[in-house]
Design a protein around this motif. Structure first.
Motif, PDB file in Angstrom:
ATOM      1  N   ALA A   4       0.829  -1.197   0.000  1.00 28.21           N
ATOM      2  CA  ALA A   4       0.000   0.000   0.000  1.00 28.21           C
ATOM      3  C   ALA A   4       0.866   1.252   0.000  1.00 28.21           C
ATOM      4  CB  ALA A   4      -0.923  -0.009   1.215  1.00 28.21           C
ATOM      5  N   ARG A   5       1.927   1.227   0.781  1.00 30.11           N
ATOM      6  CA  ARG A   5       2.829   2.372   0.866  1.00 30.11           C
ATOM      7  C   ARG A   5       3.487   2.646  -0.487  1.00 30.11           C
ATOM      8  NH1 ARG A   5       8.086   3.901   2.315  1.00 30.11           N
ATOM      9  NH2 ARG A   5       8.216   5.478   3.975  1.00 30.11           N
ATOM     10  N   GLN A   6       3.952   1.586  -1.137  1.00 36.92           N
ATOM     11  CA  GLN A   6       4.605   1.752  -2.433  1.00 36.92           C
ATOM     12  C   GLN A   6       3.629   2.249  -3.493  1.00 36.92           C
ATOM     13  OE1 GLN A   6       7.842   1.773  -1.082  1.00 36.92           O
ATOM     14  NE2 GLN A   6       8.081   1.460  -3.276  1.00 36.92           N
ATOM     15  N   ARG A   7       2.399   1.765  -3.448  1.00 41.27           N
ATOM     16  CA  ARG A   7       1.408   2.250  -4.407  1.00 41.27           C
ATOM     17  C   ARG A   7       1.134   3.734  -4.203  1.00 41.27           C
ATOM     18  NH1 ARG A   7      -1.315  -2.602  -3.331  1.00 41.27           N
ATOM     19  NH2 ARG A   7      -2.799  -1.504  -1.983  1.00 41.27           N
ATOM     20  N   LEU A   8       0.984   4.126  -2.949  1.00 39.39           N
ATOM     21  CA  LEU A   8       0.742   5.542  -2.657  1.00 39.39           C
ATOM     22  C   LEU A   8       1.929   6.393  -3.096  1.00 39.39           C
ATOM     23  CD1 LEU A   8      -0.892   5.371   0.896  1.00 39.39           C
ATOM     24  CD2 LEU A   8      -1.999   6.119  -1.224  1.00 39.39           C
ATOM     25  N   LEU A   9       3.135   5.917  -2.813  1.00 40.02           N
ATOM     26  CA  LEU A   9       4.326   6.669  -3.202  1.00 40.02           C
ATOM     27  C   LEU A   9       4.401   6.827  -4.719  1.00 40.02           C
ATOM     28  CD1 LEU A   9       6.935   8.063  -2.339  1.00 40.02           C
ATOM     29  CD2 LEU A   9       8.069   5.825  -2.399  1.00 40.02           C
ATOM     30  N   GLY A  10       4.098   5.758  -5.442  1.00 39.92           N
ATOM     31  CA  GLY A  10       4.088   5.839  -6.899  1.00 39.92           C
ATOM     32  C   GLY A  10       3.069   6.835  -7.414  1.00 39.92           C
ATOM     33  N   ASP A  11       1.883   6.858  -6.799  1.00 41.44           N
ATOM     34  CA  ASP A  11       0.840   7.806  -7.207  1.00 41.44           C
ATOM     35  C   ASP A  11       1.260   9.245  -6.919  1.00 41.44           C
ATOM     36  OD1 ASP A  11      -0.728   5.719  -8.048  1.00 41.44           O
ATOM     37  OD2 ASP A  11      -2.011   5.700  -6.259  1.00 41.44           O
ATOM     38  N   VAL A  12       1.902   9.452  -5.767  1.00 39.61           N
ATOM     39  CA  VAL A  12       2.366  10.792  -5.417  1.00 39.61           C
ATOM     40  C   VAL A  12       3.441  11.262  -6.386  1.00 39.61           C
ATOM     41  CG1 VAL A  12       3.637  12.133  -3.686  1.00 39.61           C
ATOM     42  CG2 VAL A  12       1.741  10.676  -2.983  1.00 39.61           C
ATOM     43  N   ILE A  13       4.398  10.389  -6.705  1.00 36.06           N
ATOM     44  CA  ILE A  13       5.462  10.757  -7.639  1.00 36.06           C
ATOM     45  C   ILE A  13       4.874  11.118  -8.997  1.00 36.06           C
ATOM     46  CG2 ILE A  13       7.430   9.870  -8.942  1.00 36.06           C
ATOM     47  CD1 ILE A  13       8.196   8.280  -6.421  1.00 36.06           C
ATOM     48  N   ALA A  14       3.916  10.328  -9.469  1.00 47.59           N
ATOM     49  CA  ALA A  14       3.287  10.625 -10.763  1.00 47.59           C
ATOM     50  C   ALA A  14       2.610  11.994 -10.734  1.00 47.59           C
ATOM     51  CB  ALA A  14       2.272   9.538 -11.108  1.00 47.59           C
ATOM     52  N   HIS A  15       1.937  12.299  -9.624  1.00 50.06           N
ATOM     53  CA  HIS A  15       1.262  13.600  -9.528  1.00 50.06           C
ATOM     54  C   HIS A  15       2.274  14.746  -9.464  1.00 50.06           C
ATOM     55  CE1 HIS A  15      -1.748  16.576  -8.449  1.00 50.06           C
ATOM     56  NE2 HIS A  15      -0.922  16.995  -7.498  1.00 50.06           N
ATOM     57  N   ILE A  64      -0.632  10.293   6.219  1.00 49.85           N
ATOM     58  CA  ILE A  64      -0.026  10.477   7.542  1.00 49.85           C
ATOM     59  C   ILE A  64       0.411   9.126   8.107  1.00 49.85           C
ATOM     60  CG2 ILE A  64      -0.547  11.026   9.960  1.00 49.85           C
ATOM     61  CD1 ILE A  64      -0.021  13.504   8.410  1.00 49.85           C
ATOM     62  N   TYR A  65      -0.443   8.108   7.952  1.00 46.68           N
ATOM     63  CA  TYR A  65      -0.138   6.778   8.484  1.00 46.68           C
ATOM     64  C   TYR A  65       1.161   6.233   7.881  1.00 46.68           C
ATOM     65  CZ  TYR A  65      -0.347   1.759   9.306  1.00 46.68           C
ATOM     66  OH  TYR A  65      -0.038   0.472   9.656  1.00 46.68           O
ATOM     67  N   HIS A  66       1.312   6.389   6.572  1.00 38.57           N
ATOM     68  CA  HIS A  66       2.459   5.780   5.891  1.00 38.57           C
ATOM     69  C   HIS A  66       3.718   6.637   5.911  1.00 38.57           C
ATOM     70  CE1 HIS A  66       0.626   2.135   4.344  1.00 38.57           C
ATOM     71  NE2 HIS A  66      -0.431   2.836   3.958  1.00 38.57           N
ATOM     72  N   PHE A  67       3.572   7.972   5.932  1.00 40.59           N
ATOM     73  CA  PHE A  67       4.749   8.837   5.766  1.00 40.59           C
ATOM     74  C   PHE A  67       4.958   9.835   6.900  1.00 40.59           C
ATOM     75  CE2 PHE A  67       3.144   7.596   1.555  1.00 40.59           C
ATOM     76  CZ  PHE A  67       4.248   6.892   1.104  1.00 40.59           C
ATOM     77  N   ARG A  83       4.040  15.799   5.553  1.00 36.28           N
ATOM     78  CA  ARG A  83       4.330  16.202   4.172  1.00 36.28           C
ATOM     79  C   ARG A  83       5.832  16.080   3.893  1.00 36.28           C
ATOM     80  NH1 ARG A  83       6.154  20.744   1.454  1.00 36.28           N
ATOM     81  NH2 ARG A  83       5.168  21.196  -0.565  1.00 36.28           N
ATOM     82  N   ASP A  84       6.649  16.592   4.816  1.00 39.46           N
ATOM     83  CA  ASP A  84       8.089  16.524   4.617  1.00 39.46           C
ATOM     84  C   ASP A  84       8.585  15.081   4.575  1.00 39.46           C
ATOM     85  OD1 ASP A  84       8.233  19.241   4.480  1.00 39.46           O
ATOM     86  OD2 ASP A  84       9.120  19.523   6.459  1.00 39.46           O
ATOM     87  N   GLY A  85       8.006  14.224   5.433  1.00 38.22           N
ATOM     88  CA  GLY A  85       8.389  12.820   5.411  1.00 38.22           C
ATOM     89  C   GLY A  85       8.063  12.172   4.076  1.00 38.22           C
ATOM     90  N   LEU A  86       6.922  12.540   3.510  1.00 37.36           N
ATOM     91  CA  LEU A  86       6.538  12.011   2.202  1.00 37.36           C
ATOM     92  C   LEU A  86       7.511  12.481   1.126  1.00 37.36           C
ATOM     93  CD1 LEU A  86       4.658  10.652   0.180  1.00 37.36           C
ATOM     94  CD2 LEU A  86       3.206  12.695   0.265  1.00 37.36           C
TER      95      LEU A  86
END
Length: 204
Positions: free
Chosen positions: A15-26, A52-55, A58-61
């Motif tokens: 789930a974390r990797q999917r979210l990270l991929g979506d954020v990078i694409a955006h 918030i749960y995964h990262f 904002r800075d952590g993300l």
């Protein structure tokens, strides 16, 4: 912060990797700017709570975005090095053809945006500065040494080449002058050939 995690049928790492991929694409499409965590969550179709749960913040993300970007760049470079290349100049041409693709422009804008913020001292961006130059110099120096340059001269040329490549990418993003930057890159690679054929050596 909520203690509730992702759905039980979704492994946390996946789930974390999917979210990270979506954020990078955006972010590659729209840049960072002052976008909030809530705005990011809305844009990628998730909740502020999940980010918030995964990262953590904002800075952590954005730290994870930086790290993922660097990992992708290293992987692409490693793959290219595995392909046969007759010279450092030919490898340079292959790299440039990949880097100059229009679809990579949003990614490159994001790289320069985060790089600038790192230089301004923004804490989240500092990991980008670790190895942003040195991690590239070893492999590039190896190719130039193999082509006939002495190690000191090869390392200096590798550093100049890295700086010139990033400068030309920035030029391309700013001007859109594809023909002009291609000509400049070819001129630099031609100089490589002259240097290696002459067996340029360290000062004695």
């Amino acid at each position: 912060m909520s203690s509730q995690g992702p759905p039980s049928d979704s492994p946390p790492d996946s789930a974390r990797q999917r979210l990270l991929g979506d954020v990078i694409a955006h972010l590659t499409a729209h840049g960072i700017g002052d976008v909030s965590l809530r705005q990011l969550a809305t844009a990628i179709g998730t909740s502020h709570r999940m980010l918030i749960y995964h990262f953590g913040s904002r800075d952590g993300l954005l730290v994870e975005v930086v790290r993922a970007m660097e990992e992708q760049q290293r992987a692409a470079f490693a793959e290219m090095r595995r392909e046969p290349a007759t010279s450092a100049a030919e490898l340079g041409r292959r790299m440039w053809r990949q880097l100059r693709q229009p679809e990579l422009a949003p990614f490159e804008r994001l790289f320069f945006e985060i790089y600038t913020q790192a230089l301004q001292g923004r804490a989240y961006a500092q990991p980008l500065l670790d190895g942003v130059v040195d991690d590239w110099l070893g492999p590039m120096t190896d190719f130039l040494t193999r082509d006939g340059l002495e190690p000191t001269a090869a390392r200096a040329q590798a550093r100049l080449s890295l700086a010139a490549t990033r400068g030309l990418l920035l030029d391309l993003l700013a001007t859109g002058d594809q023909e002009g930057v291609d000509q400049a890159m070819e001129h630099m690679l031609t100089l490589f050939t002259h240097l290696t054929r002459s067996g340029d050596r360290e000062p004695r």
